[in-house]
Design a protein around this motif. Sequence first.
Motif, mmCIF file in Angstrom:
data_model
loop_
_atom_site.group_PDB
_atom_site.id
_atom_site.type_symbol
_atom_site.label_atom_id
_atom_site.label_comp_id
_atom_site.label_asym_id
_atom_site.label_seq_id
_atom_site.Cartn_x
_atom_site.Cartn_y
_atom_site.Cartn_z
ATOM 1 N N ASN A 1 -27.957 14.032 -29.328
ATOM 2 C CA ASN A 1 -28.902 13.935 -28.005
ATOM 3 C C ASN A 1 -29.932 14.610 -28.169
ATOM 4 O O ASN A 1 -31.056 14.891 -27.581
ATOM 5 N N ARG A 2 -29.904 15.777 -29.220
ATOM 6 C CA ARG A 2 -31.093 16.587 -29.428
ATOM 7 C C ARG A 2 -31.761 16.082 -30.713
ATOM 8 O O ARG A 2 -32.854 16.750 -31.155
ATOM 9 N N GLY A 3 -31.516 14.957 -31.290
ATOM 10 C CA GLY A 3 -32.371 14.258 -32.174
ATOM 11 C C GLY A 3 -31.759 14.859 -33.510
ATOM 12 O O GLY A 3 -32.816 14.302 -34.508
ATOM 13 N N LEU A 4 -30.800 15.017 -33.515
ATOM 14 C CA LEU A 4 -30.263 15.270 -34.892
ATOM 15 C C LEU A 4 -29.541 14.141 -35.201
ATOM 16 O O LEU A 4 -28.873 13.435 -34.573
ATOM 17 N N VAL A 5 -29.096 13.910 -36.812
ATOM 18 C CA VAL A 5 -28.066 13.337 -37.378
ATOM 19 C C VAL A 5 -26.956 14.361 -37.696
ATOM 20 O O VAL A 5 -27.199 15.441 -38.249
ATOM 21 N N PHE A 6 -25.920 14.137 -37.192
ATOM 22 C CA PHE A 6 -24.661 15.128 -37.257
ATOM 23 C C PHE A 6 -24.206 14.698 -38.561
ATOM 24 O O PHE A 6 -24.085 13.650 -38.883
ATOM 25 N N GLU A 7 -23.970 15.824 -39.367
ATOM 26 C CA GLU A 7 -23.465 15.625 -40.771
ATOM 27 C C GLU A 7 -21.863 15.803 -40.896
ATOM 28 O O GLU A 7 -21.104 15.243 -41.243
#
Lengths: 395, 395
Positions: free
Chosen positions: A209-215
């Motif tokens: 939701n903050r524009g990251l791709v979760f790794e």
Amino acid sequence: MKSRSHETPAADLPFDSTLLDSLLGDAGIDLLLVTSKHNIQYLTGGHRFFFHDYADAIGVSRYLPILIYPRGNAAASVYVANPMECYDRDLGKFWMTELDLSAWGTLDAARAAIAQIRRLGGTGRIGIEGSFFPADAYRSLCEAFPNRELVEAHYPLERLRARKTSAELELLRGASERVVEAMLAVFTGARPGMTKQDLVDTLRREEVNRGLVFEYCLVTAGTSLSRAPSDQVLQEGDILSLDSGGNYRGYIGDLCRMGILGEPDAELVEYLAEIETIQQAARRPIRAGTRGGEIFGEPRRLIARSANRGALDFVAHGMGVVSHEAPRLTDYAPQRYDGCDADRRLESGMVISIETTMTHRRRGFIKLEDTVVVTEGGCLAYGDGGRGWNRAGGP
Amino acid sequence: MKSRSHETPAADLPFDSTLLDSLLGDAGIDLLLVTSKHNIQYLTGGHRFFFHDYADAIGVSRYLPILIYPRGNAAASVYVANPMECYDRDLGKFWMTELDLSAWGTLDAARAAIAQIRRLGGTGRIGIEGSFFPADAYRSLCEAFPNRELVEAHYPLERLRARKTSAELELLRGASERVVEAMLAVFTGARPGMTKQDLVDTLRREEVNRGLVFEYCLVTAGTSLSRAPSDQVLQEGDILSLDSGGNYRGYIGDLCRMGILGEPDAELVEYLAEIETIQQAARRPIRAGTRGGEIFGEPRRLIARSANRGALDFVAHGMGVVSHEAPRLTDYAPQRYDGCDADRRLESGMVISIETTMTHRRRGFIKLEDTVVVTEGGCLAYGDGGRGWNRAGGP
């Protein structure tokens, strides 16, 4: 197809081709084949083919982009890739004048690359990324060029990326800040009865939701030292650790913060303060010109005289596009390790992850991991908030 | 380390080892090395190491799990993997009695695997996944076993996965339904002034919030045929296509749905209805025992007599853990393609993606993609809603 007599001015390239040519010269590489997603991203100035961002596999093979770079002649570079990358080509994303967008798998990519290498001519050494070049394509390459030596190209590519530009630093700052914000949101919402898997699922959403791709997220709860997501149920009073990698436009935020379902007792406060002291001591010598190994000096001294020395561990490593990259300050990843940056000078724009971990048999897993960038006069920390015991329910 | 005399009963394995042994026998493979994430997932019954779920690269190399499976002797299997997979071991996730969790990169993984292969003995053929075995590890393997033939193991592994269990089908249903729900939420929120990138970012969040890992989204807007996320701004009246892969616990939902910023005119209604007719015609012959190629019969006849035949394309392919897998109904991915399932009988539990695409120069990109599972009596569609023109702002 455009003629290769066209010369792209070096200033138009999204990387320092003079430095790359010099590094390739040192490594004895005449023709470079880049096949890892992270180095393709770096050399294209941010292209990571969206269709295969997560999964490589498709059909009977896998995605294999190949960037062919002849040392000293960037203008003759060729990009072999997937037919659907025509959309990115049409958006003007590629500086390479020669494109072959016909490959769905490894063998057709190898075939296209071999044809392009023949067209370019030459008999010199070919550098490959041995960990990121599939065996079947490698066999094709060996058969096509039995008299050309194939050597490892990891080091010049990693060295090329070691100093970050200001644009890269902004992305690393953005990644770090977002990861920490997401963690603090997870701590605020943590409740007894949730599982460690729930925490990770929530962090994934908060990061995305903050524009990251979760790794990934390494997670602990209570006194357990297991860092895998699991069905372990959170209890009142549990301490929590979240150590997560989140990717912001190709750059990694990788930090660790602590939470607690209740109030920390004096011992927990003391332990986290000790970790904080080590983390701050590690930062103190950091500036351009410092020998890399100096980062370890004071932390090691502090640990040696700590009552918790058997439980404490300190490490520092470069990061950026890959979660562990140059500068290499330890022999943590010894594979093909040929020279440690601990004896070299830090340079401005290098980005370093510093981590102090306490694996305490009675109290559990307590850790801080921070991201700092080397400047001329010192260092700057990214995402530097939330360093204490973050209470569930919020501050 | 436990003795390899211990025998795991086949019934305890998360896959059909009798079938695997038979397929390996047909392929002349005596010892199987599995290194792709998707086949590791399949053979372990769902394990996909969370730390490297997204990124492979770390340090100077990359994550390389190696499952060593001796044909006819599953109980002697060995899993070579990362030290942090000890957490998953402690959670009881691995059926393999022999584990070597010491490898951070490709060369130490290869070294560990070579030692285990030597311990197992034998001189027969070794099967590898050539697209998923890194060149540097491959070189080590060739040097260690110069007299053992290395052959491709893709086909037996793919064939093993072709018929899905009821548990797998539930995951595929879950994936498909969530992808379509997420798309409908995106269409509902679509507005003129947003960009295609905004649509994709929103879809990513909608999928992740539903428990999916977002894999990709092909997206079009208006009359453009470009399917890449971009800064293209949505206009009133634009048609939209979303073709997205979302991963639910290791299984892929991959569907395409259409939206519109306004009301479709008669021509648009007619075109989507024509696509729908083809999609339904493709489903009609599907049941266990039908020749795979029959799926193409009626769609091809319908397209041949359509006024839009130059713009229409129909394709069908198996799917599941990989977005294109067995049954292989076309020569879409011809690499190492040795025999087409178009001439074989469909079997219950096979899962097929069917896609009809209209690339219309004047009206834009119009497509439906559906997921159906072959049953004894016919087929079932997963995520079968939202097949018409989905209006922005909702129904």
